[in-house]
Design a protein around this motif. Structure first.
Motif, mmCIF file in Angstrom:
data_model
loop_
_atom_site.group_PDB
_atom_site.id
_atom_site.type_symbol
_atom_site.label_atom_id
_atom_site.label_comp_id
_atom_site.label_asym_id
_atom_site.label_seq_id
_atom_site.Cartn_x
_atom_site.Cartn_y
_atom_site.Cartn_z
ATOM 1 N N ALA A 14 0.846 -1.194 0.000
ATOM 2 C CA ALA A 14 0.000 0.000 0.000
ATOM 3 C C ALA A 14 0.881 1.244 0.000
ATOM 4 O O ALA A 14 1.908 1.295 0.668
ATOM 5 N N ARG A 15 0.486 2.230 -0.767
ATOM 6 C CA ARG A 15 1.241 3.487 -0.841
ATOM 7 C C ARG A 15 0.585 4.511 0.072
ATOM 8 O O ARG A 15 -0.632 4.657 0.075
ATOM 9 N N PRO A 16 1.393 5.247 0.842
ATOM 10 C CA PRO A 16 0.802 6.299 1.676
ATOM 11 C C PRO A 16 0.320 7.452 0.799
ATOM 12 O O PRO A 16 0.813 7.652 -0.310
ATOM 13 N N ALA A 17 -0.642 8.191 1.294
ATOM 14 C CA ALA A 17 -1.145 9.349 0.552
ATOM 15 C C ALA A 17 -0.032 10.382 0.430
ATOM 16 O O ALA A 17 0.755 10.579 1.359
ATOM 17 N N LEU A 18 0.049 11.022 -0.728
ATOM 18 C CA LEU A 18 1.068 12.056 -0.928
ATOM 19 C C LEU A 18 0.683 13.305 -0.132
ATOM 20 O O LEU A 18 -0.446 13.788 -0.228
ATOM 21 N N PRO A 19 1.610 13.837 0.652
ATOM 22 C CA PRO A 19 1.299 15.018 1.457
ATOM 23 C C PRO A 19 1.261 16.291 0.617
ATOM 24 O O PRO A 19 1.756 16.325 -0.507
ATOM 25 N N ASP A 20 0.699 17.343 1.197
ATOM 26 C CA ASP A 20 0.643 18.644 0.541
ATOM 27 C C ASP A 20 2.031 19.260 0.425
ATOM 28 O O ASP A 20 2.334 19.943 -0.536
ATOM 29 N N HIS A 21 2.887 19.006 1.420
ATOM 30 C CA HIS A 21 4.237 19.587 1.460
ATOM 31 C C HIS A 21 5.207 18.456 1.746
ATOM 32 O O HIS A 21 5.085 17.757 2.745
ATOM 33 N N LEU A 22 6.183 18.263 0.853
ATOM 34 C CA LEU A 22 7.140 17.168 0.998
ATOM 35 C C LEU A 22 8.537 17.658 0.666
ATOM 36 O O LEU A 22 8.726 18.433 -0.275
#
Length: 90
Positions: A14-22
């Protein structure tokens, strides 16, 4: 009738959700190691960028190295480019 599977197959992690700021910098509070276990892509104004060090989708900017220029600690000097930012998994 068959129902669509509700879970991903066990062999695909499973892939984690992409954050708004990375950020790619491990010292940054915006660095998430779990995201970097997968390949991600960034588009700025519809063009794919491969040199992004940090991004913020809501504020609409990315930070990229400014050529071969280094700061006094030996890290690349970054410049901020503004526009429409899209992050996605490859």
């Amino acid at each position: 009738m068959s129902e669509a599977p509700t879970q991903a197959p066990a062999d695909i992690p499973a892939r984690p959700a992409l954050p708004d700021h990375l950020s790619a910098d491990q010292r940054s509070p915006h660095h998430l190691a779990a995201v970097f276990e997968h390949d991600i892509g960034i588009r700025l104004n519809g063009k794919e960028r491969t040199d992004v060090e940090e991004y913020c989708i809501s504020e609409g900017w990315v930070k990229v190295p400014a050529g071969k220029t280094l700061d006094r600690k030996g890290k690349p000097l970054l410049i901020k480019l503004k526009g429409t930012v899209e992050a996605y998994y490859l």
